[in-house]
Motif scaffolding. Structure first.
Motif, PDB file in Angstrom:
ATOM      1  N   THR A   1       0.837  -1.209   0.000  1.00 42.79           N
ATOM      2  CA  THR A   1       0.000   0.000   0.000  1.00 42.79           C
ATOM      3  C   THR A   1       0.866   1.250   0.000  1.00 42.79           C
TER       4      THR A   1
ATOM      5  N   PRO B   1       1.828   6.185  -7.851  1.00 40.75           N
ATOM      6  CA  PRO B   1       0.390   6.157  -8.131  1.00 40.75           C
ATOM      7  C   PRO B   1      -0.010   5.292  -9.328  1.00 40.75           C
ATOM      8  N   ALA B   2       0.880   5.123 -10.304  1.00 39.53           N
ATOM      9  CA  ALA B   2       0.554   4.315 -11.487  1.00 39.53           C
ATOM     10  C   ALA B   2       0.226   2.870 -11.123  1.00 39.53           C
TER      11      ALA B   2
ATOM     12  N   GLY C   1      -1.694   1.974  -8.790  1.00 39.09           N
ATOM     13  CA  GLY C   1      -3.105   1.952  -8.434  1.00 39.09           C
ATOM     14  C   GLY C   1      -3.420   0.963  -7.331  1.00 39.09           C
ATOM     15  N   ASP C   2      -4.540   0.274  -7.486  1.00 36.47           N
ATOM     16  CA  ASP C   2      -4.952  -0.700  -6.475  1.00 36.47           C
ATOM     17  C   ASP C   2      -4.676  -2.136  -6.929  1.00 36.47           C
ATOM     18  N   THR C   3      -3.698  -2.303  -7.829  1.00 38.31           N
ATOM     19  CA  THR C   3      -3.373  -3.656  -8.303  1.00 38.31           C
ATOM     20  C   THR C   3      -2.900  -4.562  -7.169  1.00 38.31           C
TER      21      THR C   3
ATOM     22  N   SER D   1       0.331  -2.638 -18.098  1.00 39.64           N
ATOM     23  CA  SER D   1       0.316  -1.392 -17.332  1.00 39.64           C
ATOM     24  C   SER D   1       1.055  -1.640 -16.023  1.00 39.64           C
TER      25      SER D   1
ATOM     26  N   GLN E   1       1.900  -2.576 -12.445  1.00 42.12           N
ATOM     27  CA  GLN E   1       1.081  -3.411 -11.571  1.00 42.12           C
ATOM     28  C   GLN E   1       1.925  -4.261 -10.635  1.00 42.12           C
TER      29      GLN E   1
ATOM     30  N   ALA F   1       2.197   1.623  -3.534  1.00 39.61           N
ATOM     31  CA  ALA F   1       1.109   2.096  -4.393  1.00 39.61           C
ATOM     32  C   ALA F   1       0.857   3.590  -4.172  1.00 39.61           C
ATOM     33  N   TYR F   2       0.995   4.060  -2.956  1.00 40.17           N
ATOM     34  CA  TYR F   2       0.832   5.483  -2.658  1.00 40.17           C
ATOM     35  C   TYR F   2       1.975   6.294  -3.269  1.00 40.17           C
TER      36      TYR F   2
END
Length: 185
Positions: free
Chosen positions: A10, A17-18, A20-22, A71, A73, A13-14
Motif C-alpha cells: 500500500t 500512483p501508477a 493503483g490498487d493492483t 500497465s 502493476q 502504491a501510494y
C-alpha cells in the motif's frame, strides 16, 4: 507459512500512483519449510549443530512496468526452491566467556535470485569482566544479486544483472551494570 501483502504494497502504491490498487489482486506468498538437524555435545562446554533445510516458495510478489506488462502493476511470480545448510559450534571458554562460530550455505534453483546470498560466516564471543559485559562478532556475507533499474528484472523471466559485493560487518557492544539499578539494571 504465509506472507500476505501488507503496508509495504500500500505504501508503494501510494508512492507510485501508477500502480493503483493492483495490490488488491495479490495472493499470499507461501513457504513450505522442511528441516533436519543434529546436535552433538562434545562436553558440557562444547556443542555442535548441523542443519539442512529446503524451502518451496510460491507467489512471490513484485511490481512490474511496461513493456513487460500492459500497465504498471503488482503481480505474483511463480515458484522457486531454496536449499541450504548451517553449521554452528558453541564453546564455553569459562563460566563467563562464550565463543561461537557458524557457516550458512544457500542454493536457490534460480541462479540470479535477488537478495539471496550463497554463504555467510560468523565468528564471535561474549562474556563478562566484573560488571562489564562485552559482546563482539563479525559476519561475512558473499556477493548477492539485486534488482536492477531495468523493468526486465521485475518479470518472472527477467534477468537480475546487478550484484552487491560481499561484505563483512563487525559489531562491538559494551554494557556496564549500574549497581544503583539492581540486578536488572
Amino acid at each position: 507459512g504465509g506472507n500476505y501483502p501488507g503496508l509495504d504494497v500500500t505504501t508503494l502504491a501510494y508512492l507510485i500512483p501508477a500502480l493503483g490498487d493492483t495490490w488488491q489482486e495479490l495472493e499470499a506468498e507461501t513457504l513450505d519449510h522442511k528441516e533436519l538437524g543434529i546436535k552433538y555435545s562434545f562436553s558440557d562446554r562444547t556443542r555442535f549443530d548441523l542443519t539442512a533445510f529446503e524451502d518451496h516458495i510460491e507467489n512471490r510478489y513484485i511490481f512490474a512496468f511496461p513493456p513487460h506488462v500492459s500497465s504498471p502493476q503488482f503481480l505474483n511470480l511463480g515458484r522457486y526452491n531454496m536449499r541450504g545448510g548451517e553449521f554452528t559450534l558453541n564453546h564455553h571458554l569459562s563460566d563467563h566467556w562464550n565463543l561461537f562460530t557458524g557457516f550458512t550455505w544457500l542454493d536457490a534453483d534460480i541462479a540470479d535470485l535477488p537478495y539471496s546470498l550463497e554463504e555467510a560466516i560468523t565468528l564471535g564471543t561474549n562474556g563478562k569482566i566484573g560488571r562489564l559485559t562485552i559482546s563482539m562478532d563479525a559476519q561475512y556475507q558473499s556477493e548477492s544479486k539485486a534488482m536492477s533499474d531495468s523493468s526486465q528484472s521485475r518479470t518472472g523471466d527477467g534477468a537480475t544483472t546487478e550484484s552487491v559485493p560481499g561484505f563483512t560487518v563487525v559489531n562491538f557492544r559494551f554494557a556496564y551494570a549500574l549497581p544503583a539499578l539492581g540486578k536488572k539494571g
